[in-house]
Scaffold this active site. Sequence first.
Site, PDB file in Angstrom:
ATOM      1  N   LYS A  27      51.047  46.299  39.239  1.00 25.93           N
ATOM      2  CA  LYS A  27      51.746  47.338  38.464  1.00 25.93           C
ATOM      3  C   LYS A  27      52.420  46.730  37.235  1.00 25.93           C
ATOM      4  O   LYS A  27      52.403  47.318  36.152  1.00 25.93           O
ATOM      5  CB  LYS A  27      52.779  48.048  39.357  1.00 25.93           C
ATOM      6  CG  LYS A  27      52.117  48.945  40.401  1.00 25.93           C
ATOM      7  CD  LYS A  27      53.066  49.407  41.500  1.00 25.93           C
ATOM      8  CE  LYS A  27      52.279  50.128  42.596  1.00 25.93           C
ATOM      9  NZ  LYS A  27      53.098  50.577  43.725  1.00 25.93           N
ATOM     10  N   GLN A  36      58.907  49.958  46.083  1.00 29.49           N
ATOM     11  CA  GLN A  36      57.637  49.698  46.764  1.00 29.49           C
ATOM     12  C   GLN A  36      57.789  49.944  48.266  1.00 29.49           C
ATOM     13  O   GLN A  36      58.715  49.436  48.901  1.00 29.49           O
ATOM     14  CB  GLN A  36      57.190  48.243  46.485  1.00 29.49           C
ATOM     15  CG  GLN A  36      55.824  47.885  47.035  1.00 29.49           C
ATOM     16  CD  GLN A  36      54.680  48.676  46.408  1.00 29.49           C
ATOM     17  OE1 GLN A  36      54.726  49.045  45.250  1.00 29.49           O
ATOM     18  NE2 GLN A  36      53.654  48.942  47.185  1.00 29.49           N
ATOM     19  N   ASP A  83      56.750  57.998  41.239  1.00 32.63           N
ATOM     20  CA  ASP A  83      55.836  58.080  42.394  1.00 32.63           C
ATOM     21  C   ASP A  83      55.648  59.534  42.853  1.00 32.63           C
ATOM     22  O   ASP A  83      54.747  59.823  43.643  1.00 32.63           O
ATOM     23  CB  ASP A  83      56.418  57.310  43.589  1.00 32.63           C
ATOM     24  CG  ASP A  83      55.988  55.850  43.644  1.00 32.63           C
ATOM     25  OD1 ASP A  83      54.818  55.570  43.332  1.00 32.63           O
ATOM     26  OD2 ASP A  83      56.830  55.014  44.023  1.00 32.63           O
TER      27      ASP A  83
HETATM   28  N1  GUN Z   1      52.973  51.749  48.875  1.00 32.99           N
HETATM   29  C1  GUN Z   1      51.674  52.094  48.947  1.00 32.99           C
HETATM   30  N2  GUN Z   1      51.349  52.917  47.932  1.00 32.99           N
HETATM   31  C2  GUN Z   1      52.474  53.095  47.218  1.00 32.99           C
HETATM   32  C3  GUN Z   1      52.773  53.833  46.039  1.00 32.99           C
HETATM   33  O1  GUN Z   1      51.938  54.528  45.449  1.00 32.99           O
HETATM   34  N3  GUN Z   1      54.053  53.747  45.604  1.00 32.99           N
HETATM   35  C4  GUN Z   1      54.998  53.019  46.237  1.00 32.99           C
HETATM   36  N4  GUN Z   1      56.240  53.009  45.739  1.00 32.99           N
HETATM   37  N5  GUN Z   1      54.760  52.318  47.332  1.00 32.99           N
HETATM   38  C5  GUN Z   1      53.498  52.361  47.804  1.00 32.99           C
END
Ligand code: GUN
Length: 281
Positions: free
Chosen positions: A49, A93, A116
């Site tokens: 990311k 995350q 998100d």
């Molecule tokens: N863990 C797995 N996929 C995601 C996501 O799209 N966002 C976040 N914050 N954590 C994740």
Amino acid sequence: MAVILDGKAFAAIVKEKTKDEVARLGLTPSLAVVIVGDDPASRVYVNGKKKDCAECGIRSEEFTLAADVGQEKLLSLVEELNNRDDINGILVQLPLPKGYDEQAVIAAINPNKDVDAFHMENIGRIMDGNFTFAPCTPYGVMRLLEHHGIDPAGKHCVVVGRSNIVGKPMAMLMLHKHATVSIAHSRTPDLGAMTRQADILVAAVGKPNLITADMVKPGAVVIDVAINRGDDGKLCGDVDYAPVAEVASYITPVPGGVGPMTRAILMENTVIAAKKAAGKF
Ligand code: GUN
């Protein structure tokens, strides 16, 4: 032999457009990425990311907290980020280490910074169909389908998996695009009977080889959302790829399918957050 839905290639196009938009806007959007503990998979995702942010002209700021920092300190960091004008998006995350209340952490994020789209307010908007922040993975799938001219209208979409992050919002987005939608899960008695009805099959469970070729209707579109580590140590999805690719009309690879699309939509959402903060949305 199925056509490969190359998410990596399309994500590169989406990110290029995002980068152009950032340059045109004259803004520097910013994303706070919070990681708690040292889960190796989370570390890989967070690094990915941050790399995407750099490619798009988005400033990323990482906040690494020890696994035992505790709920209160995490909540006060979220509060601090909510209040910082130089932070547009906040991503915590997931999964958090054991002992944390994930729902409470998500609820603490300012919905205007919730890139998100995990906050209840944003989930409500997804249900309604008029959302600001798209759910990254499901919307990434929709965009990939659209790019390849695949229209869900009138098709039967079977989503395998009912998570809040993927299964449920995926079903909702398919419904908005006029698909007939079924959601199968671990208590579905005869999974194959259900998946064989799918014109569009979305697998989002996290079990290697869950979807075998006999479970796929010939000509179906097969979307594999999962990222698993197989017995051989290689990354794989939920779909038994090579045999299913013989039966399907389109298929996403793992890696290089849905994953890069998730990250590209996160970049778009961060730009939307920055535009909203600047009164340009
Ligand atoms: N863990 C797995 N996929 C995601 C996501 O799209 N966002 C976040 N914050 N954590 C994740």
